[in-house]
Design an enzyme around this catalytic site. Sequence first.
Site, PDB file in Angstrom:
ATOM      1  CB  CYS A 335      -0.831  -0.089   1.185  1.00 20.37           C
ATOM      2  SG  CYS A 335      -0.694  -1.065   2.683  1.00 20.37           S
ATOM      3  NE  ARG A 364       2.646  -9.153   5.161  1.00 23.66           N
ATOM      4  CZ  ARG A 364       1.298  -9.033   4.934  1.00 23.66           C
ATOM      5  NH1 ARG A 364       0.471  -9.805   5.705  1.00 23.66           N
ATOM      6  NH2 ARG A 364       0.631  -8.383   4.055  1.00 23.66           N
ATOM      7  CD  GLN A 382      -0.295  -8.743   0.113  1.00 26.84           C
ATOM      8  OE1 GLN A 382       0.233  -7.380  -0.228  1.00 26.84           O
ATOM      9  NE2 GLN A 382      -1.045  -8.898   1.071  1.00 26.84           N
ATOM     10  CG  ASP A 384      -2.260  -5.353  -2.547  1.00 19.92           C
ATOM     11  OD1 ASP A 384      -3.431  -5.429  -2.146  1.00 19.92           O
ATOM     12  OD2 ASP A 384      -1.343  -5.097  -1.781  1.00 19.92           O
ATOM     13  CG  HIS A 386      -3.745  -0.456  -2.624  1.00 21.73           C
ATOM     14  ND1 HIS A 386      -2.753  -1.069  -3.246  1.00 21.73           N
ATOM     15  CD2 HIS A 386      -3.743  -0.750  -1.310  1.00 21.73           C
ATOM     16  CE1 HIS A 386      -2.100  -1.675  -2.222  1.00 21.73           C
ATOM     17  NE2 HIS A 386      -2.728  -1.572  -1.167  1.00 21.73           N
ATOM     18  CE  LYS A 466      -9.951  -8.277   9.425  1.00 16.85           C
ATOM     19  NZ  LYS A 466      -8.598  -8.670   9.432  1.00 16.85           N
ATOM     20  CG  HIS A 512      -5.985  -1.450   1.837  1.00 20.66           C
ATOM     21  ND1 HIS A 512      -4.884  -1.446   2.171  1.00 20.66           N
ATOM     22  CD2 HIS A 512      -6.527  -0.620   2.337  1.00 20.66           C
ATOM     23  CE1 HIS A 512      -4.480  -0.391   2.770  1.00 20.66           C
ATOM     24  NE2 HIS A 512      -5.528   0.400   3.067  1.00 20.66           N
TER      25      HIS A 512
END
Length: 637
Positions: A335, A364, A382, A384, A386, A466, A512
């Site tokens: 992000c 991570r 990911q 991912d 946004h 979420k 997200h």
Amino acid sequence: MPNITLPDGNVLTFDKKVTGLKVAEKISKSLSKQALVISINGQLKDLNYEIDKDCSIKIFTSKDKEGIETIRHDTAHILAMAVQELFPGTQVTIGPVIENGFYYDFARKDSFTQEDLLKIEKKMQEIVERDEPTHREVWERDKAIEHFKKAGEIYKAEIIKSIPKGEEVSLYFHGKWHDLCRGPHLLSTGKVGKFFKLTKVAGAYWRGDSNNEMLQRIYGTSWSSQKDLDDYLKRIEEAEKRDHRKLGKEMDLFHFREESPGSVFWHEKGWNLFQKLISYMRQKQDEAGYKEINTPEILDRSLWEKSGHWEKFGANMYTSTTPDEKVFAIKPMNCPGCVQVFNQGLKSYRDLPLKMSEFGKVHRYEPSGALHGLLRVRAFTQDDAHIFCTEDQITEECLSVTNLILEIYKDLGFENVILKYSDRPDLRVGDDDVWDKSEKALLEAIKESKLEYSINKGEGAFYGPKIEFVLRDAIGRDWQCGTLQVDLNLPGRLGASFVDKDGSKKVPVMLHRALFGSLERFIGILIENYAGKLPFWISPLQAMVIPVSDDFNTYAIEVNKKLKKSGITSEVDLKNHNLNYKIREHSLTKIPLLLICGKKEVDSNTVTIRRLDSKEQENMEIKKLIEKFSSQAKSPS
RNA sequence: GCCCUUGUAGCUCAGCUGGUAGAGCAAUUGAUUUGUAAUCAAUAGGUCCGCGGUUCGAAUCCGUGCGGGGGCACCA
């Protein structure tokens, strides 16, 4: 004079107080034999509980969830009994029923071994044979605490202390042995039957808190018949056969090694699968109006401080210090990088909603004990995205994300999807009216999707509510994959803004979202769901061309070339092995199509197809083969 | 991270109570030319996870580190 209402509406009247067992006897002899536990006005009670008032009841047998759970609960008690008989000085703590079984946590200096488990099991059988009768006593709180303290059962005393005042403290006796317990229980240990098995020993923190000492947990399973027990054990075995770590090795997809725990070394075939998923996703996201971007893996510490990650997520972050002593962090999330792309150049309300996707590889530092094959790794990709939008656009955008996720899951064979909705946590940022708005918007989207959902109160992210998308696989296991979060915090922290209609600068809302969550994880789930037999279009190696003998090598090579040209992933096996051998070998690595070429095929310009898991042979012209399978080789659209 | 358990050839595993390693498959070579789930033979292949200790001697016993597995805790 209790009047007892049965589930069918009939009322039985007794002239004095009566036990559940007696009621069962009155109903039918067979019921009284099968009866395990009774509910009185909706409350589960022992069968020998004396009913003295009017009520409605239901009697449960092993066919009911309540019945089998009581069996499991009793098995847990018998386990504790057996352990204390065999290992005096061991303290008992808690022993609840879980899915398919039970466990019991013990405090003991020495650890239980695998052989101990067998010994305990034997002792448990003995206790069942002894058929110790059950009885229940309600004790005065302080007396109970004193009693357990004296007996050296410190944990039990602790538990009683934490029982809310006003609640009964009940003890269950099975013969002489007794335990603090809410119940209900079966009438005697013999009622449990012998269809149980201790499965494993493990450590578990007292009261589930990692600051507390570690106890020893013994897991077991318990059923009402040998068949049910066998079926269960069989199910476990079948699930083990699907283990993606085992299949990944057998199918030559990936491996792990010591030098980088929790990071995947993708082999050619695994990477092919990975890329097939990504290209499928690119196409889907392109159609849905996403713009794909890519941001740096390593970013200066100051950015992570600004975003709040350094403080909130630092324990999970890898950092890197350069020779000139600058500190960078390897991104654990995409992000902040994405917001930088948004920030580049002036954005207008006309640009919104702006959907930016990124196949971002994040790192991570997960606790070593959490790592698990592809399902829990330290480096993952990911899918991912946004979405920058206005508050008014939240619901619509959430809905379109939900639809996209469902479409994608369906294409991959998962139709059974559940949502988990998490609302504001205690520790949060932002005003309550903004939360009201974002929660309402997200809930609306869920309702419109018409999907089943559960609410996790207070489990939202600190910046917003979420949804988590949970899919159920072929053998009934749930996997949490996609996620969608409404963020009213990060854009502001990182200085994102757009020019609104009235010319003023406003902070956009950021959604997200990840569809698969992690490509690595999703591939693990796919492998297990299909037991390695992946759908044709996603199979990393779709066809193997096999000449019957090397007289037909030239033909086989030619066929392979044609297949490849038409977009089918294929190879040709020219090794000096007989046909049986090759069929076995390639079936074991789960190649969907085996294409056999021999004299017959060369003469007729065909191949003979043998599909995975089928012995049938199908002869087909090359032209038709290509026609048929090149379209199937493409991802669904 | 914590508890338990485990680490021998590319893979799957054997190696009892200490006497410096063995099988099957895979690989390589040769023979075989195969018609729907393992053709035959020969050859090669090991820092017994790393480090330290006990011992005349350690794959084996002890300590420690790392990795794997099962749980617990964690999972933005």
